[in-house]
Design a protein around this motif. Structure first.
Motif, PDB file in Angstrom:
ATOM      1  N   CYS A   1     -11.095  -3.404  -6.070  1.00  0.00           N
ATOM      2  CA  CYS A   1     -10.360  -2.741  -6.415  1.00  0.00           C
ATOM      3  C   CYS A   1      -9.402  -2.334  -5.295  1.00  0.00           C
ATOM      4  CB  CYS A   1     -11.278  -1.034  -5.777  1.00  0.00           C
ATOM      5  SG  CYS A   1     -10.609   0.425  -6.541  1.00  0.00           S
ATOM      6  N   THR A   2      -7.329  -2.015  -6.652  1.00  0.00           N
ATOM      7  CA  THR A   2      -7.029  -1.926  -5.855  1.00  0.00           C
ATOM      8  C   THR A   2      -6.036  -0.608  -6.405  1.00  0.00           C
ATOM      9  OG1 THR A   2      -5.958  -2.280  -8.607  1.00  0.00           O
ATOM     10  CG2 THR A   2      -5.927  -4.820  -7.259  1.00  0.00           C
ATOM     11  N   ILE A   3      -6.487   0.441  -6.479  1.00  0.00           N
ATOM     12  CA  ILE A   3      -6.413   1.723  -6.409  1.00  0.00           C
ATOM     13  C   ILE A   3      -5.771   2.014  -5.173  1.00  0.00           C
ATOM     14  CG2 ILE A   3      -7.132   4.024  -6.986  1.00  0.00           C
ATOM     15  CD1 ILE A   3      -8.759   2.571  -9.733  1.00  0.00           C
ATOM     16  N   PRO A   4      -6.980   2.340  -3.825  1.00  0.00           N
ATOM     17  CA  PRO A   4      -6.502   2.447  -2.919  1.00  0.00           C
ATOM     18  C   PRO A   4      -5.071   2.060  -2.343  1.00  0.00           C
ATOM     19  CG  PRO A   4      -9.251   1.799  -3.077  1.00  0.00           C
ATOM     20  CD  PRO A   4      -8.394   1.041  -4.002  1.00  0.00           C
ATOM     21  N   ARG A   5      -5.070   0.805  -2.298  1.00  0.00           N
ATOM     22  CA  ARG A   5      -3.826   0.303  -2.149  1.00  0.00           C
ATOM     23  C   ARG A   5      -2.599   0.488  -3.005  1.00  0.00           C
ATOM     24  NH1 ARG A   5      -5.920  -4.512  -1.979  1.00  0.00           N
ATOM     25  NH2 ARG A   5      -4.988  -4.631  -4.532  1.00  0.00           N
ATOM     26  N   GLU A   6      -2.746   0.760  -4.006  1.00  0.00           N
ATOM     27  CA  GLU A   6      -1.077   0.825  -5.188  1.00  0.00           C
ATOM     28  C   GLU A   6      -1.617   2.328  -4.256  1.00  0.00           C
ATOM     29  OE1 GLU A   6       0.596  -0.865  -6.541  1.00  0.00           O
ATOM     30  OE2 GLU A   6      -0.337  -2.385  -6.208  1.00  0.00           O
ATOM     31  N   ALA A   7      -2.374   3.348  -4.986  1.00  0.00           N
ATOM     32  CA  ALA A   7      -1.952   4.620  -4.231  1.00  0.00           C
ATOM     33  C   ALA A   7      -1.405   5.339  -3.293  1.00  0.00           C
ATOM     34  CB  ALA A   7      -3.352   5.269  -4.612  1.00  0.00           C
ATOM     35  N   ALA A   8      -1.563   4.085  -1.990  1.00  0.00           N
ATOM     36  CA  ALA A   8      -1.004   4.397  -1.182  1.00  0.00           C
ATOM     37  C   ALA A   8       0.252   3.957  -0.744  1.00  0.00           C
ATOM     38  CB  ALA A   8      -1.848   3.897   0.734  1.00  0.00           C
ATOM     39  N   PHE A   9       0.620   2.953  -1.757  1.00  0.00           N
ATOM     40  CA  PHE A   9       2.019   2.935  -1.730  1.00  0.00           C
ATOM     41  C   PHE A   9       3.884   3.631  -1.251  1.00  0.00           C
ATOM     42  CE2 PHE A   9       5.813   1.759  -4.521  1.00  0.00           C
ATOM     43  CZ  PHE A   9       6.724   1.127  -3.331  1.00  0.00           C
ATOM     44  N   ARG A  10       3.386   4.591  -2.332  1.00  0.00           N
ATOM     45  CA  ARG A  10       3.630   5.748  -2.712  1.00  0.00           C
ATOM     46  C   ARG A  10       3.168   7.017  -3.536  1.00  0.00           C
ATOM     47  NH1 ARG A  10       9.667   6.717  -5.168  1.00  0.00           N
ATOM     48  NH2 ARG A  10      10.198   8.516  -4.101  1.00  0.00           N
ATOM     49  N   PRO A  11       2.799   7.807  -2.919  1.00  0.00           N
ATOM     50  CA  PRO A  11       1.551   8.624  -3.650  1.00  0.00           C
ATOM     51  C   PRO A  11       1.682   9.421  -4.365  1.00  0.00           C
ATOM     52  CG  PRO A  11       1.034   8.831  -1.159  1.00  0.00           C
ATOM     53  CD  PRO A  11       2.110   7.382  -1.287  1.00  0.00           C
ATOM     54  N   CYS A  12       1.320  10.020  -5.412  1.00  0.00           N
ATOM     55  CA  CYS A  12       2.232  10.840  -6.147  1.00  0.00           C
ATOM     56  C   CYS A  12       1.180  11.858  -6.802  1.00  0.00           C
ATOM     57  CB  CYS A  12       3.732   9.959  -7.644  1.00  0.00           C
ATOM     58  SG  CYS A  12       4.287  11.141  -8.713  1.00  0.00           S
ATOM     59  N   LEU A  13       1.649  13.082  -6.939  1.00  0.00           N
ATOM     60  CA  LEU A  13       0.910  14.373  -7.832  1.00  0.00           C
ATOM     61  C   LEU A  13       0.941  13.602  -9.541  1.00  0.00           C
ATOM     62  CD1 LEU A  13       0.339  16.500  -7.824  1.00  0.00           C
ATOM     63  CD2 LEU A  13       2.307  17.794  -8.484  1.00  0.00           C
ATOM     64  N   PHE A  14       2.078  12.634 -10.413  1.00  0.00           N
ATOM     65  CA  PHE A  14       1.812  12.803 -11.505  1.00  0.00           C
ATOM     66  C   PHE A  14       0.960  11.137 -11.748  1.00  0.00           C
ATOM     67  CE2 PHE A  14       5.796  15.138 -10.793  1.00  0.00           C
ATOM     68  CZ  PHE A  14       5.176  16.462 -11.395  1.00  0.00           C
TER      69      PHE A  14
END
Length: 127
Positions: A8-21
């Motif tokens: 799953c790439t979601i945790p890695r990508e979401a940690a890059f620059r977590p955004c409200l949108f």
């Protein structure tokens, strides 16, 4: 479960620059489980091709806003389901391309300065 969770790439990508949108979704497309990242601002720009990475999508976004902790986000689950439904519908029924606009206004020959002055005066007087 470990194979799916580790790929799953979601945790890695979401940690890059977590955004409200940013709304990460995992959907099955063509019998393959895929991770997509959808922005609540721009999800209708290319609905048939959502982004699989956030690097180009979030890197220079002018609407970036830091994401609150997951526990404080009340509508993330509803927003994710809305995005899944929207994109699933678009994949099943692709949008028809917009036709090129056709110039329909007739081009009139240029008028003299006196004629334009007379027209503006008549509009001013209410004729």
């Amino acid at each position: 479960i470990a194979e799916i969770c580790n790929s799953c790439t979601i945790p890695r990508e979401a940690a890059f620059r977590p955004c409200l949108f940013l709304v990460p979704i995992k959907v099955e497309r063509k019998q393959v489980l895929k991770d997509y990242f959808i922005c609540r601002w721009f999800y209708r720009l290319r609905p048939e091709r959502p982004d699989e990475r956030t690097r180009y999508m979030c890197g220079g976004c002018p609407y970036w806003f830091p994401m609150a902790p997951i526990g404080l986000m009340r509508d993330l689950e509803r927003a994710a389901q809305k995005m899944i439904d929207y994109h699933t519908d678009v994949w099943e029924n692709p949008p028809t391309p917009m036709p090129k606009p056709i110039w329909t206004r007739e081009v009139q020959p240029p008028r003299s300065a006196w004629w334009r002055t007379l027209e503006s005066l008549s509009r001013w007087w209410g004729w």
